[in-house]
Design a protein around this motif. Structure first.
Motif, PDB file in Angstrom:
ATOM      1  N   TYR A  61      51.746  13.566  20.462  1.00 56.41           N
ATOM      2  CA  TYR A  61      52.449  12.289  20.578  1.00 56.41           C
ATOM      3  C   TYR A  61      52.356  11.593  19.230  1.00 56.41           C
ATOM      4  O   TYR A  61      51.270  11.455  18.667  1.00 56.41           O
ATOM      5  CB  TYR A  61      51.821  11.422  21.681  1.00 56.41           C
ATOM      6  CG  TYR A  61      51.945  12.085  23.024  1.00 56.41           C
ATOM      7  CD1 TYR A  61      53.052  11.855  23.832  1.00 56.41           C
ATOM      8  CD2 TYR A  61      50.982  12.989  23.462  1.00 56.41           C
ATOM      9  CE1 TYR A  61      53.185  12.499  25.058  1.00 56.41           C
ATOM     10  CE2 TYR A  61      51.112  13.626  24.678  1.00 56.41           C
ATOM     11  CZ  TYR A  61      52.209  13.392  25.466  1.00 56.41           C
ATOM     12  OH  TYR A  61      52.340  14.031  26.663  1.00 56.41           O
TER      13      TYR A  61
ATOM     14  N   ALA B 265      48.269  10.907  19.459  1.00 57.15           N
ATOM     15  CA  ALA B 265      47.472  11.397  20.583  1.00 57.15           C
ATOM     16  C   ALA B 265      47.816  12.859  20.796  1.00 57.15           C
ATOM     17  O   ALA B 265      48.892  13.324  20.409  1.00 57.15           O
ATOM     18  CB  ALA B 265      47.761  10.591  21.843  1.00 57.15           C
TER      19      ALA B 265
ATOM     20  N   ARG C 121      47.473  15.848  23.958  1.00 55.09           N
ATOM     21  CA  ARG C 121      47.094  16.205  25.325  1.00 55.09           C
ATOM     22  C   ARG C 121      46.989  17.714  25.425  1.00 55.09           C
ATOM     23  O   ARG C 121      47.917  18.440  25.072  1.00 55.09           O
ATOM     24  CB  ARG C 121      48.109  15.687  26.344  1.00 55.09           C
ATOM     25  CG  ARG C 121      47.702  16.061  27.765  1.00 55.09           C
ATOM     26  CD  ARG C 121      48.581  15.438  28.823  1.00 55.09           C
ATOM     27  NE  ARG C 121      48.119  15.864  30.141  1.00 55.09           N
ATOM     28  CZ  ARG C 121      48.337  15.218  31.256  1.00 55.09           C
ATOM     29  NH1 ARG C 121      49.027  14.093  31.244  1.00 55.09           N
ATOM     30  NH2 ARG C 121      47.886  15.678  32.405  1.00 55.09           N
TER      31      ARG C 121
ATOM     32  N   ILE D 213      43.313  13.913  27.239  1.00 58.07           N
ATOM     33  CA  ILE D 213      44.113  13.239  26.212  1.00 58.07           C
ATOM     34  C   ILE D 213      43.157  12.579  25.234  1.00 58.07           C
ATOM     35  O   ILE D 213      42.290  11.795  25.637  1.00 58.07           O
ATOM     36  CB  ILE D 213      45.045  12.177  26.826  1.00 58.07           C
ATOM     37  CG1 ILE D 213      45.954  12.811  27.872  1.00 58.07           C
ATOM     38  CG2 ILE D 213      45.858  11.482  25.730  1.00 58.07           C
ATOM     39  CD1 ILE D 213      46.605  11.821  28.806  1.00 58.07           C
TER      40      ILE D 213
ATOM     41  N   LEU E 250      48.867   6.357  26.209  1.00 62.05           N
ATOM     42  CA  LEU E 250      48.381   7.046  27.409  1.00 62.05           C
ATOM     43  C   LEU E 250      49.494   7.151  28.450  1.00 62.05           C
ATOM     44  O   LEU E 250      49.655   8.200  29.081  1.00 62.05           O
ATOM     45  CB  LEU E 250      47.172   6.317  28.003  1.00 62.05           C
ATOM     46  CG  LEU E 250      45.871   6.429  27.216  1.00 62.05           C
ATOM     47  CD1 LEU E 250      44.821   5.512  27.816  1.00 62.05           C
ATOM     48  CD2 LEU E 250      45.375   7.870  27.169  1.00 62.05           C
TER      49      LEU E 250
ATOM     50  N   ALA F 155      51.742   9.867  27.720  1.00 62.40           N
ATOM     51  CA  ALA F 155      51.106  11.164  27.966  1.00 62.40           C
ATOM     52  C   ALA F 155      50.804  11.396  29.449  1.00 62.40           C
ATOM     53  O   ALA F 155      50.183  12.402  29.800  1.00 62.40           O
ATOM     54  CB  ALA F 155      49.814  11.257  27.155  1.00 62.40           C
TER      55      ALA F 155
ATOM     56  N   THR G  13      39.299   8.694  24.805  1.00 62.08           N
ATOM     57  CA  THR G  13      39.460   9.976  25.488  1.00 62.08           C
ATOM     58  C   THR G  13      39.761   9.684  26.945  1.00 62.08           C
ATOM     59  O   THR G  13      39.063   8.884  27.578  1.00 62.08           O
ATOM     60  CB  THR G  13      38.173  10.822  25.401  1.00 62.08           C
ATOM     61  OG1 THR G  13      37.845  11.024  24.027  1.00 62.08           O
ATOM     62  CG2 THR G  13      38.355  12.164  26.105  1.00 62.08           C
TER      63      THR G  13
END
Length: 129
Positions: free
Chosen positions: A7, A22, A24, A29, A64, A67, A125
């Motif tokens: 990401y 980020a 995943r 993630i 987040l 993701a 995390t």
């Protein structure tokens, strides 16, 4: 091997430095260090550690969501502050968003961050159930 999804924020230095906003892999993630700079490169909350922390955590929440996760999935945060004597300001902002979630966290003092006026940088995390 689990699929790896990257990401990006669109920041020009992601390609130069070779990192992602980020990553995943499977149900985990990892969110890179995040500072209180908006999409235009403007520092948010100059001099205000609480406001910078809150802004950063909302930025983390946004990636987040991209993701497929939420703040409730965060299991760990790492906070790097430039003045540990102001830890309560960052702690209050962190607690306002994570009060019932209560991820593991670490806060350490660093001599400085990459941008002028940045008081805190946060990593996270998350594990999606």
């Amino acid at each position: 091997m689990s699929q790896r999804t990257l990401y990006a924020s669109g920041a020009p230095w992601e390609a130069t430095v070779g990192y992602s906003r980020a990553v995943r892999v499977g149900n985990v993630i990892e969110v890179s260090g995040t500072v209180a700079v908006d999409e235009y490169g403007v520092l948010i909350g100059e001099g205000d550690l609480y406001l910078q922390t809150e802004f950063i955590l909302r930025k983390i929440e946004a990636v987040l969501l991209q993701a497929g996760a939420e703040l409730r999935h965060v299991v760990r945060t790492r906070m790097f502050v430039t003045d540990i004597s102001r830890w309560e300001e960052a702690g209050r902002a962190h607690g306002a968003l994570f009060g019932d979630i209560r991820p593991c966290t670490t806060m350490v003092e660093v001599s400085r961050l990459i941008g002028e006026g940045q008081l805190i940088e946060i990593e996270a995390t998350a594990v999606v159930d």
